[in-house]
Scaffold this motif. Structure first.
Motif, short mmCIF file in Angstrom:
data_model
loop_
_atom_site.label_atom_id
_atom_site.label_comp_id
_atom_site.label_asym_id
_atom_site.label_seq_id
_atom_site.Cartn_x
_atom_site.Cartn_y
_atom_site.Cartn_z
N MET A 258 0.83 -1.21 0.00
CA MET A 258 0.00 0.00 0.00
C MET A 258 0.86 1.25 0.00
SD MET A 258 -3.08 -0.73 -0.32
CE MET A 258 -3.79 0.87 -0.22
N GLY A 259 1.84 1.30 0.92
CA GLY A 259 2.68 2.50 1.04
C GLY A 259 3.39 2.82 -0.25
N SER A 260 3.94 1.80 -0.92
CA SER A 260 4.67 2.06 -2.15
C SER A 260 3.71 2.49 -3.26
CB SER A 260 5.49 0.84 -2.58
OG SER A 260 4.65 -0.27 -2.72
N GLY A 261 2.51 1.93 -3.27
CA GLY A 261 1.50 2.34 -4.26
C GLY A 261 1.10 3.79 -4.05
N ILE A 262 0.90 4.17 -2.78
CA ILE A 262 0.51 5.56 -2.47
C ILE A 262 1.65 6.50 -2.87
CG2 ILE A 262 -0.01 7.17 -0.58
CD1 ILE A 262 -1.29 4.72 0.90
N ALA A 263 2.88 6.12 -2.53
CA ALA A 263 4.04 6.95 -2.89
C ALA A 263 4.13 7.10 -4.41
CB ALA A 263 5.31 6.33 -2.33
N THR A 264 3.84 6.02 -5.13
CA THR A 264 3.88 6.08 -6.61
C THR A 264 2.85 7.09 -7.12
OG1 THR A 264 4.45 3.73 -6.62
CG2 THR A 264 3.75 4.69 -8.71
N ALA A 265 1.62 6.99 -6.60
CA ALA A 265 0.56 7.90 -7.06
C ALA A 265 0.96 9.36 -6.80
CB ALA A 265 -0.75 7.58 -6.34
N LEU A 266 1.54 9.62 -5.64
CA LEU A 266 1.94 10.99 -5.29
C LEU A 266 3.06 11.48 -6.22
CD1 LEU A 266 2.00 10.47 -1.43
CD2 LEU A 266 0.47 12.06 -2.60
N ALA A 267 4.09 10.64 -6.38
CA ALA A 267 5.25 11.05 -7.19
C ALA A 267 4.84 11.28 -8.64
CB ALA A 267 6.34 9.99 -7.09
N LEU A 268 3.92 10.45 -9.14
CA LEU A 268 3.46 10.61 -10.53
C LEU A 268 2.80 11.97 -10.73
CD1 LEU A 268 1.97 7.09 -11.34
CD2 LEU A 268 3.95 8.16 -12.42
N ALA A 269 2.20 12.50 -9.66
CA ALA A 269 1.53 13.80 -9.76
C ALA A 269 2.49 14.95 -9.43
CB ALA A 269 0.33 13.83 -8.81
N GLY A 270 3.77 14.63 -9.24
CA GLY A 270 4.75 15.70 -9.01
C GLY A 270 4.85 16.12 -7.55
N LEU B 168 13.29 -0.40 3.57
CA LEU B 168 13.28 0.83 2.77
C LEU B 168 13.69 0.51 1.33
CD1 LEU B 168 12.87 3.86 2.71
CD2 LEU B 168 15.24 4.16 3.40
N ASP B 169 14.73 -0.31 1.18
CA ASP B 169 15.15 -0.69 -0.18
C ASP B 169 14.02 -1.41 -0.90
OD1 ASP B 169 17.58 0.40 0.39
OD2 ASP B 169 18.61 -1.52 0.77
N GLY B 170 13.32 -2.27 -0.15
CA GLY B 170 12.19 -3.00 -0.74
C GLY B 170 11.13 -2.03 -1.23
N GLY B 171 10.80 -1.05 -0.39
CA GLY B 171 9.77 -0.06 -0.76
C GLY B 171 10.18 0.74 -1.98
N MET B 172 11.44 1.20 -2.00
CA MET B 172 11.92 1.99 -3.13
C MET B 172 11.89 1.15 -4.42
SD MET B 172 12.58 5.04 -2.01
CE MET B 172 13.80 6.02 -2.85
N SER B 173 12.26 -0.11 -4.30
CA SER B 173 12.26 -0.90 -5.55
C SER B 173 10.83 -1.21 -6.00
CB SER B 173 13.13 -2.15 -5.43
OG SER B 173 12.62 -2.97 -4.45
N ARG B 174 9.89 -1.28 -5.07
CA ARG B 174 8.48 -1.48 -5.48
C ARG B 174 7.99 -0.24 -6.25
NH1 ARG B 174 7.83 -5.21 -1.28
NH2 ARG B 174 8.16 -3.65 0.33
N ILE B 175 8.36 0.95 -5.78
CA ILE B 175 7.96 2.18 -6.48
C ILE B 175 8.60 2.20 -7.88
CG2 ILE B 175 8.00 4.71 -6.43
CD1 ILE B 175 8.27 4.50 -3.35
N ARG B 176 9.89 1.84 -7.93
CA ARG B 176 10.59 1.81 -9.22
C ARG B 176 9.89 0.82 -10.16
NH1 ARG B 176 15.37 0.95 -6.92
NH2 ARG B 176 15.67 3.04 -6.13
N ALA B 177 9.47 -0.33 -9.62
CA ALA B 177 8.80 -1.34 -10.46
C ALA B 177 7.45 -0.82 -10.96
CB ALA B 177 8.62 -2.63 -9.67
N ASN B 178 6.73 -0.07 -10.11
CA ASN B 178 5.45 0.50 -10.54
C ASN B 178 5.66 1.46 -11.72
OD1 ASN B 178 4.13 -0.81 -8.48
ND2 ASN B 178 4.13 0.94 -7.08
N MET B 179 6.71 2.27 -11.63
CA MET B 179 7.02 3.22 -12.70
C MET B 179 7.41 2.45 -13.98
SD MET B 179 6.92 6.32 -11.26
CE MET B 179 7.01 7.07 -9.63
N ALA B 180 8.27 1.44 -13.79
CA ALA B 180 8.76 0.67 -14.95
C ALA B 180 7.60 0.01 -15.68
CB ALA B 180 9.77 -0.38 -14.48
N SER B 181 6.61 -0.45 -14.91
CA SER B 181 5.47 -1.12 -15.53
C SER B 181 4.67 -0.12 -16.40
CB SER B 181 4.62 -1.74 -14.43
OG SER B 181 3.30 -1.80 -14.79
N ARG B 182 4.59 1.12 -15.95
CA ARG B 182 3.89 2.15 -16.75
C ARG B 182 4.66 2.45 -18.04
NH1 ARG B 182 -0.09 5.09 -14.19
NH2 ARG B 182 0.31 6.90 -15.50
#
Ligand SMILES: C[C@H](O)CC(=O)SCCNC(=O)CCNC(=O)[C@H](O)C(C)(C)COP(=O)(O)OP(=O)(O)OC[C@H]1O[C@@H](n2cnc3c(N)ncnc32)[C@H](O)[C@@H]1OP(=O)(O)O
Length: 728
Positions: free
Chosen positions: A315-327, A340-354
């Motif tokens: 959830m946290g990484s998904g929320i962070a992704t949504a926020l970062a995508l909006a600037g 923390l590394d796990g969370g950051m790589s989940r955000i990176r993976a969300n971006m990569a998938s887009r």
């Protein structure tokens, strides 16, 4: 400003007609009348050589005024006169016409532009025929002119998907004749109009063109293929087929015959409940942002520029992704470097998938990722405007975290929790009274960067300013917000719990779960049935969340033995490879014989077969299955309305469509219930309550007061309850 079309003749002999109805220049009948009156005036004026049609402000036009559909029955009063006028005075009048397009040209707006003899656009303009999204078909000649301008293949694709195209694609397809910078739009359109008038450029009438249409055999094959696809993808909907009927007629018999057919097909689509439901959802989705007593309180929203997210899990990484995508700047906090590394790589993976799906460029993904900073302590928290806590569901832990936040954050910072089950009042219970005003629920749905809904949960203490700011943030991150009151499950999970329970009750009565899934998915139109959904969510999560409802509403729950048994056997669903279904390496589900003993034991221990059905499993029709699962959901939805958990019943429609996957073409839970009728729902629930009473389950079905009152008085459930004590 009253809707109108402004008319002026410029010194070069070009009449400029400006569609004016802010913010999107919707084609209100007054705008259409103004357009056609102005065109007649221009054709009759010897000083006018050519005509340019444009829109006021930032847009050309977003199409016919959708409000008219709600005011007038039968397609908002659209009739053949408009199409006649488009042919006579826009496309074929004495003077040539050119559309100058900025912003959006959608639906009737694009149809007006296509009726012109040429079209000039600007960078960033969006062109489309999204009528099918409203349960109708293009009605101002779009089914005929778009194929003649861009070819059948692309035209059908644009109409069936409702997706607009941009300026570059428009130019390439032949929908636009030129693209010029915004500042040069009017001059370029006027020049083109004068060139056409002078015979320098040809005067083309879209309806007469055949050069872009595919040869007849190929055209028929394209239409047949589109029909089959639409039947498969939208099996409950008839209006896509009506749209294709109109297109087919035009290809076979010419544009004018096609226009006639379009008129008939439009009227047929406009008479369907699908159209009413989709128009309702259009407005309901926009009205969730208007909350009584909050958005009308004269407060100014504050910008949320930096947010700290606590917890880098799913959830946290998904929320962070949504926020970062909006600037939005994000500070992601975890308890140790590994997490923390796990969370950051989940955000990176969300971006990569887009990026992989072509939804954003690598450069944009890199820019979004650069917005996220990781931290292991609270040192940077003084600089954020909001914190969203997304740690595990442990009340003690949350209370400790909120005490830390009170000490570390600036006095204006909003303190939000993403809990889906814990009472928000309890989360903030140990804080100072002034801090409690800044505590709010921000309930995202998983995956948080994909799911469109955000439940904003207010407590008795949450300030209006905090709600307003959270609403503003929700728009910034492209979520549809629904402000709800604080109760177990809030709005969405609360109306959802009887759904899974009713499905289990039916299964424990001896009905095959795959049959139940088929009735609810294929039959009713949910994206998947309750057992397939349970496998997606995980039976362990289902069991955990279900306990909250058993504790909060013991008088109206059904507790099946199946979930504890599945959890014990580690049949957790998709994530463990098997649940009610088994999953292959690509996570494709298929019925699993290995689950049968679990079901058999659950049926035996429930004892419903003997107590309710005399030992013989019931044979339910698809309709009876749908009613048994959804009427308890409607019942709970009515309680949610009655208790003032939602601001208005339409909010529940939006919430059920966006978070539960309730079919939008049914208008959401309460809209659908009104179509079925409160009287029928009450009668059926009472019958079920009586039937299941021997098993002590009458309470699961007993209709609530709100539902009974509506059935008795004939009031619609969507009217809400005047004077109800609101929790909002
Ligand atoms: C005969 C014809 O073929 C039939 C038709 O033309 S039917 C109409 C077809 N057109 C459409 O479906 C377009 C619908 N509109 C949209 O997709 C989006 O509103 C948009 C892309 C134009 C703008 O989106 P966005 O910037 O996010 O603003 P959004 O909040 O949606 O709209 C701004 C306001 O305009 C209103 N609006 C948008 N399109 C409208 C329309 N066609 N009619 C009436 N109102 C409309 C919205 O309700 C909203 O009103 P509000 O501020 O009071 O809530």
């Amino acid at each position: 400003m009253a809707p109108s079309a402004e008319y002026r003749v410029e010194s070069d002999g070009v009449a400029v007609i400006t569609l004016s109805n802010p913010p999107v220049n919707a084609l209100h009948p007054a705008v259409l009348k103004g357009l056609f009156d102005s065109l007649r005036r221009a054709h009759a004026d010897p000083n006018v050589k050519a005509v340019v049609v444009t829109g006021s402000g930032k847009n050309f036009s977003a199409g016919f005024d959708i409000n008219q559909f709600q005011k007038q029955s039968g397609g908002g009063g659209i009739d053949g006169n408009i199409n006649g006028a488009i042919c006579e005075v826009l496309e074929g009048g004495a003077k040539p016409t050119v559309a100058a397009i900025q912003g959006v040209a959608l639906g009737g707006g694009l149809e007006v532009a296509m009726g012109c003899n040429a079209r000039v656009g600007t960078p960033g303009c969006r062109l489309g025929l999204p009528e099918l999204q409203l349960g109708i078909i293009p009605g101002f000649g779009g089914t005929q002119r778009l194929p003649r301008l861009v070819g059948l293949q692309q035209a059908i694709q644009m109409m069936l998907t409702s997706a607009p195209i941009g300026d570059k694609a428009g130019l390439k397809a032949g929908l636009l004749d030129a693209v010029v910078p915004q500042g040069e739009l009017l001059a370029a359109a006027k020049r083109r109009a004068l060139d056409i008038a002078a015979g320098v450029l040809p005067r083309l009438q879209s309806l007469q063109r055949t050069d872009r249409l595919e040869p007849y055999g190929e055209a028929t094959a394209i239409i047949d293929f589109a029909r089959a696809q639409a039947a498969k993808r939208a099996r409950h909907l008839t209006h896509p087929q009506l749209c294709l009927d109109a297109i087919q007629e035009g290809v076979a018999k010419g544009g004018l015959a096609g226009l006639k057919k379009e008129g008939e097909a439009f009227a047929a689509a406009a008479a369907l409940d699908t159209h009413k439901a989709l128009v309702h959802i259009f407005f309901a989705t926009r009205s969730t942002k208007k909350v009584t007593g909050v958005t009308d309180a004269g407060l100014k929203p504050r910008k949320v520029a930096a947010v700290a997210v606590l917890g880098g899990g799913l959830m946290g990484s998904g929320i962070a992704t949504a926020l970062a995508l909006a600037g939005v700047k994000v500070l992601l906090k975890e308890v140790n470097q590994q997490f923390l590394d796990g969370g950051m790589s989940r955000i990176r993976a969300n971006m990569a998938s887009r990026v992989k799906k072509g939804r954003m460029s690598q450069a944009a993904a890199d820019a979004a990722m650069a917005k996220v900073t990781g931290t292991l302590d609270y040192s940077g928290f003084g600089g954020v405007d909001m914190v969203i806590e997304a740690v595990i569901e442990d009340i003690g832990l949350k209370q400790r975290i909120f005490a830390d936040l009170e000490a570390s954050c600036a006095p204006h910072a909003i303190l939000a929790t993403n809990t889906s089950t814990i009472d928000i009042e309890l989360v903030g219970a140990k804080l100072k009274p002034a801090t409690r005003e800044r505590v709010v629920g921000a309930h995202f749905f998983s995956p948080a960067h994909v799911m469109p809904l955000l439940e904003i949960v207010r407590t008795r203490h949450t300030s209006k300013q905090v709600l307003l700011d959270t609403l503003e943030l929700s728009s910034a991150i492209k979520k549809t917000p629904v402000v709800v009151g604080n109760c177990t499950g809030f709005a969405v999970n609360r109306v959802f719990f009887p759904y899974t329970m009713a499905a289990c009750l039916l299964m424990d009565s001896g009905v095959n779960p795959y049959q139940i899934d088929a009735a609810i998915a294929g039959g009713f139109g949910m994206p998947m049935g309750p057992f397939r959904l349970s496998d997606l969510v995980g039976s362990d999560i289902g069991l955990h969340v279900g306990k909250n409802f058993v504790d909060s509403f013991p008088q109206r729950v059904y507790v099946s033995g199946i979930f504890p048994a599945l959890v014990e056997a580690k049949r957790l669903g998709e994530k463990s490879g098997a649940g009610f279904y088994k999953f292959d390496a690509k996570r494709r589900p298929s019925p699993d014989p290995a689950v049968e003993p679990f079901i058999r034991r659950s049926v035996e221990s429930a004892g419903l077969l003997g107590k309710v059905f005399g030992g013989k499993p019931p044979k339910l029709s698809q309709q009876e299955t749908i009613e048994l699962l959804f009427f308890p959901v409607v019942n709970e939805g009515c309680r949610v309305i009655d208790e003032g958990i939602v601001d208005k019943p339409a909010d529940l429609d939006v919430a059920t469509v966006m978070a539960m996957g309730f079919p939008p073409y049914r208008g959401g839970l309460i809209f659908w219930a009104d179509l079925v009728g409160a009287k029928h729902i009450v009668a059926r629930l009472q019958q079920l309550a009586q039937q299941f009473a021997p098993a002590g389950l009458a309470g699961f079905f007993e209709p609530c007061e709100y539902l009974k009152a509506a059935a008795a008085s004939g009031r619609r459930l969507s009217d809400g309850r005047a004077g109800a004590a609101s929790k909002l």
